[in-house]
Design an enzyme around this catalytic site. Structure first.
Site, PDB file in Angstrom:
ATOM      1  N   LEU A   1     -35.871  -6.847 -19.788  1.00 35.34           N
ATOM      2  CA  LEU A   1     -36.589  -5.595 -19.688  1.00 35.34           C
ATOM      3  C   LEU A   1     -37.515  -5.426 -20.877  1.00 35.34           C
ATOM      4  O   LEU A   1     -37.278  -5.975 -21.956  1.00 35.34           O
ATOM      5  CB  LEU A   1     -35.600  -4.429 -19.649  1.00 35.34           C
ATOM      6  CG  LEU A   1     -34.532  -4.459 -18.552  1.00 35.34           C
ATOM      7  CD1 LEU A   1     -33.622  -3.249 -18.692  1.00 35.34           C
ATOM      8  CD2 LEU A   1     -35.165  -4.512 -17.178  1.00 35.34           C
ATOM      9  N   SER A   2     -38.555  -4.634 -20.701  1.00 35.11           N
ATOM     10  CA  SER A   2     -39.423  -4.315 -21.826  1.00 35.11           C
ATOM     11  C   SER A   2     -38.642  -3.485 -22.836  1.00 35.11           C
ATOM     12  O   SER A   2     -37.699  -2.762 -22.493  1.00 35.11           O
ATOM     13  CB  SER A   2     -40.652  -3.539 -21.341  1.00 35.11           C
ATOM     14  OG  SER A   2     -40.278  -2.240 -20.920  1.00 35.11           O
TER      15      SER A   2
END
Length: 266
Positions: A56-57
């Site tokens: 995930l970012s």
């Protein structure tokens, strides 16, 4: 530029993109959890949501962990261990022995365990399981985090949440809203200690729950069910046809299937 300066720039950029200061406990975790064991990029950033279902970012990780509002000693279940970075963030806040994580993808479990070991959070438990079933052996949990998009959390997860717990999940399809929901106060209580986002009639939280906090937006992969993990045929018809064919291939054929009563034939 040294790693400390890069990390300071990363945090400043995160606060700018999120539009508000990072909560102190989350900020401390960002400062303490090393990035190198989890990703190959520099401490400046991370993956873009949707590009890799396991990574995930940083912006999304911060939103999820902030909404979780976990405290030292809280028992936490993470559904979707991924590369293990958010598991490490939570372990830094609550203590590694209080964190349990599951992932439906066996390769992700192996990766997360390896990364957590390298980062010094080997006490966090990571198991291969269908996230929709949760991890009942260690329930109830004070906090449950879903790292996959759902319309509402599966019933099993809601049942494994402590009565005063909180469940966080990316709500919706496509672009989601990071949502924190808690069990609704019993009838007759004033509920003054809970600040819901909307009225009950308009709140899309599951029955028996109410939305207490939202962050957004996010764009995560939808929650997978058994048979949909990478390397497995996602089309159910083709998958089941292949499974039936394989069972047929292994089934014994011909005379060996017939029981011969030799006494009747002699």
């Amino acid at each position: 530029m040294d790693e400390a300066s890069l990390r300071a720039d990363m945090i400043e950029g995160l606060e700018h993109s999120i539009g508000e200061p990072i909560e102190p406990s989350v900020l401390t975790a960002l400062q303490r959890v090393p990035r190198d064991p989890f990703v190959d990029d520099s401490p400046r950033g991370g993956a873009v949501d949707g590009d890799d279902p396991h990574s995930l970012s940083l912006e999304t990780v911060v939103r999820l962990v902030t909404a979780l509002d976990a405290h030292e000693g809280d028992a936490v279940l993470v559904v979707g261990a991924g590369i293990g970075y958010s598991v490490a963030m939570i372990a830094e806040i609550v203590g590694a022995r209080h964190v349990h994580a599951v992932d439906i993808d066996r390769s992700a479990v192996v990766t997360a365990r390896s990364n957590l070991d390298a980062a010094g959070y080997e006490a966090a438990l990571v198991d291969r399981a269908d996230g929709a079933d949760g991890l009942p052996a260690y329930a109830p949990y004070d906090r449950i985090l879903l790292e996959a998009a759902v319309i509402e959390p599966p019933r099993a997860l809601r049942e494994q949440l402590a009565a005063d717990g909180r469940i966080v999940y990316p709500r919706g399809a496509g672009v989601q809203t990071v949502t924190a929901a808690e069990p609704s106060p019993p009838e007759g209580s004033d509920g003054d200690d809970v600040s819901a986002v909307g009225d009950d009639a308009d709140d899309p939280a599951p029955v028996g729950f109410e939305t207490v906090e939202t962050h957004g937006p996010a764009r995560l992969q939808p929650m997978l069910v058994e048979g949909e993990q990478p390397g497995v045929e996602r089309n159910r018809t083709r998958r089941e046809d292949a499974e039936h064919a394989e069972r047929g291939r292994r089934r014994r054929h011909g005379w060996e299937q017939d029981w011969i009563d030799w006494d009747d034939r002699i």
